[in-house]
Design a protein around this motif. Sequence first.
Motif, PDB file in Angstrom:
ATOM      1  N   LYS A 169     -18.351 -24.151  32.217  1.00 50.77           N
ATOM      2  CA  LYS A 169     -16.908 -24.271  32.173  1.00 50.77           C
ATOM      3  C   LYS A 169     -16.391 -24.395  33.599  1.00 50.77           C
ATOM      4  N   PRO A 170     -15.351 -25.210  33.805  1.00 46.99           N
ATOM      5  CA  PRO A 170     -14.864 -25.413  35.181  1.00 46.99           C
ATOM      6  C   PRO A 170     -14.224 -24.171  35.783  1.00 46.99           C
ATOM      7  N   GLN A 171     -13.524 -23.384  34.956  1.00 47.16           N
ATOM      8  CA  GLN A 171     -12.848 -22.177  35.453  1.00 47.16           C
ATOM      9  C   GLN A 171     -13.039 -21.021  34.468  1.00 47.16           C
ATOM     10  N   PRO A 172     -14.259 -20.522  34.362  1.00 48.65           N
ATOM     11  CA  PRO A 172     -14.510 -19.444  33.408  1.00 48.65           C
ATOM     12  C   PRO A 172     -13.930 -18.125  33.895  1.00 48.65           C
ATOM     13  N   LEU A 173     -13.586 -17.258  32.943  1.00 50.04           N
ATOM     14  CA  LEU A 173     -13.200 -15.896  33.289  1.00 50.04           C
ATOM     15  C   LEU A 173     -14.479 -15.069  33.347  1.00 50.04           C
ATOM     16  N   ILE A 174     -14.807 -14.606  34.537  1.00 43.99           N
ATOM     17  CA  ILE A 174     -16.019 -13.830  34.782  1.00 43.99           C
ATOM     18  C   ILE A 174     -15.617 -12.381  35.050  1.00 43.99           C
ATOM     19  N   VAL A 175     -16.328 -11.452  34.436  1.00 41.38           N
ATOM     20  CA  VAL A 175     -16.089 -10.037  34.706  1.00 41.38           C
ATOM     21  C   VAL A 175     -17.416  -9.376  35.061  1.00 41.38           C
ATOM     22  N   LEU A 176     -17.329  -8.294  35.832  1.00 42.59           N
ATOM     23  CA  LEU A 176     -18.512  -7.496  36.137  1.00 42.59           C
ATOM     24  C   LEU A 176     -18.400  -6.200  35.354  1.00 42.59           C
ATOM     25  N   LEU A 177     -19.336  -5.986  34.429  1.00 38.25           N
ATOM     26  CA  LEU A 177     -19.322  -4.822  33.558  1.00 38.25           C
ATOM     27  C   LEU A 177     -20.159  -3.703  34.163  1.00 38.25           C
ATOM     28  N   THR A 178     -19.506  -2.583  34.465  1.00 38.80           N
ATOM     29  CA  THR A 178     -20.183  -1.437  35.068  1.00 38.80           C
ATOM     30  C   THR A 178     -20.243  -0.282  34.073  1.00 38.80           C
ATOM     31  N   PRO A 179     -21.294   0.525  34.120  1.00 44.24           N
ATOM     32  CA  PRO A 179     -21.316   1.732  33.286  1.00 44.24           C
ATOM     33  C   PRO A 179     -20.410   2.825  33.825  1.00 44.24           C
ATOM     34  N   GLY A 180     -19.899   2.647  35.046  1.00 42.35           N
ATOM     35  CA  GLY A 180     -18.965   3.635  35.577  1.00 42.35           C
ATOM     36  C   GLY A 180     -19.366   4.202  36.913  1.00 42.35           C
ATOM     37  N   ARG A 181     -18.513   5.044  37.435  1.00 37.24           N
ATOM     38  CA  ARG A 181     -18.674   5.512  38.808  1.00 37.24           C
ATOM     39  C   ARG A 181     -19.823   6.489  38.992  1.00 37.24           C
ATOM     40  N   TYR A 182     -20.403   6.984  37.908  1.00 35.86           N
ATOM     41  CA  TYR A 182     -21.531   7.897  38.047  1.00 35.86           C
ATOM     42  C   TYR A 182     -22.867   7.160  38.129  1.00 35.86           C
TER      43      TYR A 182
ATOM     44  N   GLY B  57      -1.424  -9.114  28.506  1.00 37.01           N
ATOM     45  CA  GLY B  57      -1.992  -9.437  27.201  1.00 37.01           C
ATOM     46  C   GLY B  57      -3.493  -9.624  27.299  1.00 37.01           C
ATOM     47  N   ARG B  58      -4.101 -10.122  26.267  1.00 36.86           N
ATOM     48  CA  ARG B  58      -5.545 -10.291  26.272  1.00 36.86           C
ATOM     49  C   ARG B  58      -5.940 -11.644  26.844  1.00 36.86           C
ATOM     50  N   GLU B  59      -7.114 -11.674  27.474  1.00 33.51           N
ATOM     51  CA  GLU B  59      -7.680 -12.921  28.001  1.00 33.51           C
ATOM     52  C   GLU B  59      -9.128 -13.040  27.541  1.00 33.51           C
ATOM     53  N   GLN B  60      -9.520 -14.235  27.112  1.00 37.41           N
ATOM     54  CA  GLN B  60     -10.896 -14.418  26.643  1.00 37.41           C
ATOM     55  C   GLN B  60     -11.854 -14.437  27.817  1.00 37.41           C
ATOM     56  N   VAL B  61     -12.939 -13.684  27.682  1.00 41.88           N
ATOM     57  CA  VAL B  61     -13.970 -13.575  28.718  1.00 41.88           C
ATOM     58  C   VAL B  61     -15.078 -14.589  28.439  1.00 41.88           C
ATOM     59  N   ASP B  62     -15.457 -15.328  29.465  1.00 44.75           N
ATOM     60  CA  ASP B  62     -16.498 -16.344  29.315  1.00 44.75           C
ATOM     61  C   ASP B  62     -17.858 -15.871  29.803  1.00 44.75           C
ATOM     62  N   VAL B  63     -17.872 -15.050  30.860  1.00 44.39           N
ATOM     63  CA  VAL B  63     -19.133 -14.596  31.460  1.00 44.39           C
ATOM     64  C   VAL B  63     -19.038 -13.101  31.736  1.00 44.39           C
ATOM     65  N   ILE B  64     -20.066 -12.367  31.308  1.00 47.52           N
ATOM     66  CA  ILE B  64     -20.169 -10.946  31.626  1.00 47.52           C
ATOM     67  C   ILE B  64     -21.389 -10.740  32.516  1.00 47.52           C
ATOM     68  N   TYR B  65     -21.144 -10.399  33.770  1.00 41.64           N
ATOM     69  CA  TYR B  65     -22.232  -9.995  34.662  1.00 41.64           C
ATOM     70  C   TYR B  65     -22.404  -8.498  34.430  1.00 41.64           C
ATOM     71  N   ARG B  66     -23.383  -8.158  33.632  1.00 42.37           N
ATOM     72  CA  ARG B  66     -23.521  -6.766  33.203  1.00 42.37           C
ATOM     73  C   ARG B  66     -24.441  -6.002  34.151  1.00 42.37           C
ATOM     74  N   ARG B  67     -24.090  -4.743  34.397  1.00 37.66           N
ATOM     75  CA  ARG B  67     -24.913  -3.877  35.222  1.00 37.66           C
ATOM     76  C   ARG B  67     -25.313  -2.618  34.446  1.00 37.66           C
ATOM     77  N   LEU B  68     -25.556  -2.798  33.154  1.00 36.46           N
ATOM     78  CA  LEU B  68     -26.109  -1.733  32.342  1.00 36.46           C
ATOM     79  C   LEU B  68     -27.220  -2.301  31.471  1.00 36.46           C
ATOM     80  N   ASP B  69     -28.116  -1.438  31.040  1.00 36.62           N
ATOM     81  CA  ASP B  69     -29.323  -1.862  30.337  1.00 36.62           C
ATOM     82  C   ASP B  69     -29.017  -2.358  28.928  1.00 36.62           C
ATOM     83  N   ASP B  70     -29.984  -3.128  28.388  1.00 33.85           N
ATOM     84  CA  ASP B  70     -29.841  -3.705  27.054  1.00 33.85           C
ATOM     85  C   ASP B  70     -29.423  -2.678  26.009  1.00 33.85           C
ATOM     86  N   ALA B  71     -30.087  -1.531  26.017  1.00 35.21           N
ATOM     87  CA  ALA B  71     -29.904  -0.543  24.954  1.00 35.21           C
ATOM     88  C   ALA B  71     -28.462  -0.084  24.814  1.00 35.21           C
ATOM     89  N   TYR B  72     -27.667  -0.226  25.887  1.00 31.10           N
ATOM     90  CA  TYR B  72     -26.307   0.297  25.883  1.00 31.10           C
ATOM     91  C   TYR B  72     -25.244  -0.789  25.728  1.00 31.10           C
TER      92      TYR B  72
END
Length: 474
Positions: free
Chosen positions: A211-224, A262-277
């Motif tokens: 996609k030319p302009q995807p909405l990318i987010v970085l998913l973190t499990p949190g500050r701990y 309001g809500r925005e559709q997410v195109d890419v999730i750069y995840r930093r948590l393991d599969d199981a979660y």
Amino acid sequence: MVTQGTSFNEVDALKRSSQHFEMMKNWLDTNSHFKLMTLNQQALSEFHRKGVTFTVYSDAKNTERVIPFDIIPRIITQEDWRTLESGCKQRIQALNAFLHDIYHEQNIIKAGIMPAEHILTNECFEPWMVNIDLPNPIYAHISGIDLIRSDDGQYYVLEDNLRTPSGISYLLESRQISEHLLPELFEAFDIAPVKNYPKMLLQSLIECSNKPQPLIVLLTPGRYNSAYYEHTFLAREMGVPLVNNYDLFVEDNKVFMKTILGREQVDVIYRRLDDAYLDPLAFRPDSMLGIPGLMSAYRTGNVMISNAPGTGIADDKSIYPYVNEMVRFYLNEEPILKNVPTWQCRKPEDLAYVMAHLAELVVKETQGSGGYGMLIGPHSTTEEIEAYRQRILADPAGFIAQPTLSLSTCPTCVEEGIAPRHIDLRPFVLASPEQIRIVPGGLTRVAMRKNSLVVNSSQGGGVKDTWVLQGEGI
């Protein structure tokens, strides 16, 4: 063959570039030990100010510490870097081909190169991923390849990190520190830049999204989480939202982010948590970190997850011994970077050898990481060796063994002066359908303790800046 012996000194490689060797030697000769220790302390203070920390999970209190930094850089010649860069690109190509294959045709099993049980019964094999046709057949978008240099002067791959590889923030912060504290050396040396990594990562994720302009987010499990500083650092540098699971929700097999507008559709999730979660509806139902319905949205093709679920099987230590064969099978090429010789305890003949030579070997859990759960035979007591023997016999498939490696050494400023300390190297590889990118150098981890072979920060290791030389005559 990698054997125990006299370690290769990285200074010997630098001597090939006599001009740079002399410049570094003169700089070390003209700076007192006190001055170098002062610079290290300044770096430590800067890391503390910025919050560049890691968590020691082996500590009952999960202590958060500032990572040690050594001001003397690790220098890699342009000639060596060309080999490392080519080898890492080749390896990631093969590993991505392997991941696509095992979740589709499974040709490597049919060809008799890998036993089916090594893959299909592996806890990292993810049935949810079977026959999912990704828009691009790339599973490991972001990888860290751990390399060591042995006493023969050759580089070997120690392990592959394809799940949620960390450490790039240490690399980038180390460069900022050394540029600030060593301006005279940066004027004298022609050093390949690394600061564009966040832009490289962002561009790679955009290319993977189609996609030319995807909405990318970085998913973190949190500050701990031990790498939370890195999550915030990368999100800020890429200019993308840093989100927790409660910031996202799934509706009509699409992922949305809650915003004040309001809500925005997410195109890419750069995840930093393991599969199981990732998704309590698909994996662990007790996960408080995932997004319910995420895998349904993923299977429908409405969101890209980086790295892909199920990628972990390609960096499982029981799969590692087959990577050279993957290169030959999928690419029809000879591996540029070789593996360390490895015994798989699941094999009766390998198990017998390991049991007979336990005091000489390094033994690792196939699912281990961070330097935890290892046995370093030559540095262990008789009681520790015997206790570990029982662990292996109880679950042979859960362990591999390797020779005690003679990691190369690099001059390091420690309390007693400048002394050799063992190091490894983690280049970071970004794969997209258009190209494979690697920031020059990588993260050099250093064992700050004398004679220690464990470089992990959780085990007392530190970091160095890594300089890849540019220019003529190198």
